[in-house]
Design a protein around this motif. Sequence first.
Motif, PDB file in Angstrom:
ATOM      1  N   PRO A 196       0.817  -1.220   0.000  1.00  0.00           N
ATOM      2  CA  PRO A 196       0.000   0.000   0.000  1.00  0.00           C
ATOM      3  C   PRO A 196       0.851   1.270   0.000  1.00  0.00           C
ATOM      4  O   PRO A 196       0.496   2.247  -0.670  1.00  0.00           O
ATOM      5  N   LEU A 197       1.948   1.245   0.724  1.00  0.00           N
ATOM      6  CA  LEU A 197       2.820   2.433   0.760  1.00  0.00           C
ATOM      7  C   LEU A 197       3.445   2.691  -0.623  1.00  0.00           C
ATOM      8  O   LEU A 197       3.555   3.851  -1.049  1.00  0.00           O
ATOM      9  N   ASP A 198       3.839   1.595  -1.311  1.00  0.00           N
ATOM     10  CA  ASP A 198       4.413   1.774  -2.654  1.00  0.00           C
ATOM     11  C   ASP A 198       3.391   2.402  -3.596  1.00  0.00           C
ATOM     12  O   ASP A 198       3.732   3.308  -4.386  1.00  0.00           O
ATOM     13  N   ARG A 199       2.138   1.957  -3.537  1.00  0.00           N
ATOM     14  CA  ARG A 199       1.104   2.530  -4.391  1.00  0.00           C
ATOM     15  C   ARG A 199       0.839   3.981  -4.039  1.00  0.00           C
ATOM     16  O   ARG A 199       0.648   4.827  -4.926  1.00  0.00           O
ATOM     17  N   TYR A 200       0.837   4.274  -2.727  1.00  0.00           N
ATOM     18  CA  TYR A 200       0.593   5.661  -2.294  1.00  0.00           C
ATOM     19  C   TYR A 200       1.717   6.593  -2.790  1.00  0.00           C
ATOM     20  O   TYR A 200       1.457   7.717  -3.221  1.00  0.00           O
ATOM     21  N   VAL A 201       2.950   6.094  -2.721  1.00  0.00           N
ATOM     22  CA  VAL A 201       4.087   6.895  -3.190  1.00  0.00           C
ATOM     23  C   VAL A 201       3.967   7.190  -4.686  1.00  0.00           C
ATOM     24  O   VAL A 201       4.201   8.319  -5.127  1.00  0.00           O
ATOM     25  N   GLU A 202       3.590   6.189  -5.495  1.00  0.00           N
ATOM     26  CA  GLU A 202       3.452   6.394  -6.926  1.00  0.00           C
ATOM     27  C   GLU A 202       2.361   7.409  -7.251  1.00  0.00           C
ATOM     28  O   GLU A 202       2.533   8.279  -8.117  1.00  0.00           O
ATOM     29  N   GLU A 203       1.196   7.296  -6.557  1.00  0.00           N
ATOM     30  CA  GLU A 203       0.100   8.230  -6.800  1.00  0.00           C
ATOM     31  C   GLU A 203       0.484   9.635  -6.332  1.00  0.00           C
ATOM     32  O   GLU A 203       0.113  10.634  -6.973  1.00  0.00           O
ATOM     33  N   LEU A 204       1.208   9.725  -5.218  1.00  0.00           N
ATOM     34  CA  LEU A 204       1.621  11.027  -4.705  1.00  0.00           C
ATOM     35  C   LEU A 204       2.598  11.706  -5.684  1.00  0.00           C
ATOM     36  O   LEU A 204       2.529  12.921  -5.906  1.00  0.00           O
ATOM     37  N   LYS A 205       3.480  10.913  -6.280  1.00  0.00           N
ATOM     38  CA  LYS A 205       4.455  11.471  -7.242  1.00  0.00           C
ATOM     39  C   LYS A 205       3.756  11.989  -8.492  1.00  0.00           C
ATOM     40  O   LYS A 205       4.155  13.022  -9.063  1.00  0.00           O
ATOM     41  N   LYS A 206       2.696  11.294  -8.935  1.00  0.00           N
ATOM     42  CA  LYS A 206       1.971  11.749 -10.120  1.00  0.00           C
ATOM     43  C   LYS A 206       1.340  13.113  -9.900  1.00  0.00           C
ATOM     44  O   LYS A 206       1.159  13.890 -10.842  1.00  0.00           O
TER      45      LYS A 206
END
Length: 466
Positions: free
Chosen positions: A392-402
């Motif tokens: 979940p943290l990896d997905r959150y990081v990717e969405e936050l970067k976008k």
Amino acid sequence: MMKQDMVQAIVSLKEKEIGVREISRILGVSRNTVRRVLRGKRLDRAQRASRYEQLTPLIQETLTFCKGNAVRVQELLKDAHGQDIPYSTLTRVMRDLELREETRKKRSGTYAFEPGAETQHDTSPHPLELGGKKVKAQCASLVLAYSRKLFVQYYPTFTRFEAKVFLREAFLFMDGSCPRCTIDNTSVIVARGSGPDALIAPEMEHFGKIFGVQFIPHEVGDANRKAGVERNFSYVEKNFLAGRTFTDWKDLNAQARAWCIQVANRKTKRSLGMSPEAAYVMEKPYLQILPPYIPPVYQTLHRGVDVEGYVHVDTNRYSVPERLIGKELEIHKLWDRIEIFWKQQKVAEHERLIDKRETRSTLQGHHLPLHRQRAHQGPCKEQRDLQGHSEPLDRYVEELKKRSSGRGMRQMRKLLSLKHTYPENPFLQAVEQALHYGMYDLSRLEQMILSHVAGDFFNIQEDDEI
């Protein structure tokens, strides 16, 4: 084939009771021709059409492109269109179709020269097209007075620097020199005065001594004294420049040298009874032998290296290794290249930017990529520290970067700070909840983390990587 107006002129003069001999003299035709016209043979004869008349539009177009030079027209018709028309036939067709006017001038006189006695040098501006751009170039020419062997080159300007460059190349081309070189009275070589008593510039006088040459200007108003070089400028302009294209100065001068060898010096001259190349064979033993070593012509400059690692020469910039920033370097400006020295060691050599302004020349390896550029490649360090621990943290990081600008370094640093500050379980629970609702405001994420802490003490253990 006689033109109708000539026939009418003969008949009209005869009606005025003018004799055949006088008609022949007035109109410049033979007496037999006058008699045939008067007998009616010319009037009754049907004019036979030339088999090349169908090529008239092509000949006229090529003649315009070649600026009226019939020799170039014949060459282009053969090479580009496969029409091999004999030169005498081509000129007759051009006269009959009135495609050009004959404007031959009579020679006013001649000068006689001994083998190896004199060379003649002069310059003339020629408009031409270089790389698709119209420019005015200075055509420099040198000719051996006896054999008429010719050498020409082109330059954007013609100062004493270009004069020495050209004369060096010309003497090498001739494989020898003459003790006397007749020039005009311009200030390129002359320092003061005019005529044979003029004072030659010291640097040009010293340059001439290298080759055993003395520069002698002609009398003011006596340009015919160096007619051997003067008459060639029209020949160069109408034969060499006609129908040729050039990409740059290097290409222009390479074609000029090839034209001198293959065309100009192989063409038979009526005044010589042979070609200049054949006459040169007889003159060569009388030429002065060149020195065993001829140094290159260059200007010595001293320039400081700017903060970007460049030196400035003629409004252009040339790169040097970055370790020399702030140093003062010695620069040798040659006609075709720039050589840069530091403590008698060559540190760079560039192709000279001729006829250009405010242009950079950067050699590979002189300027290394900036550390900032290397650092901005790929994910930032904070993102790498956040990923790889929880899906979940990896997905959150990717969405936050976008949703962040650039590489999102500011957001990644704040999220990493939250991870280090609060306990792991409340932090991950809040991240899963924020991911579910699509909430990426990190201030609100921090409030959600605090609500999940539910009275537990803060994680005050220091991270080893901080």
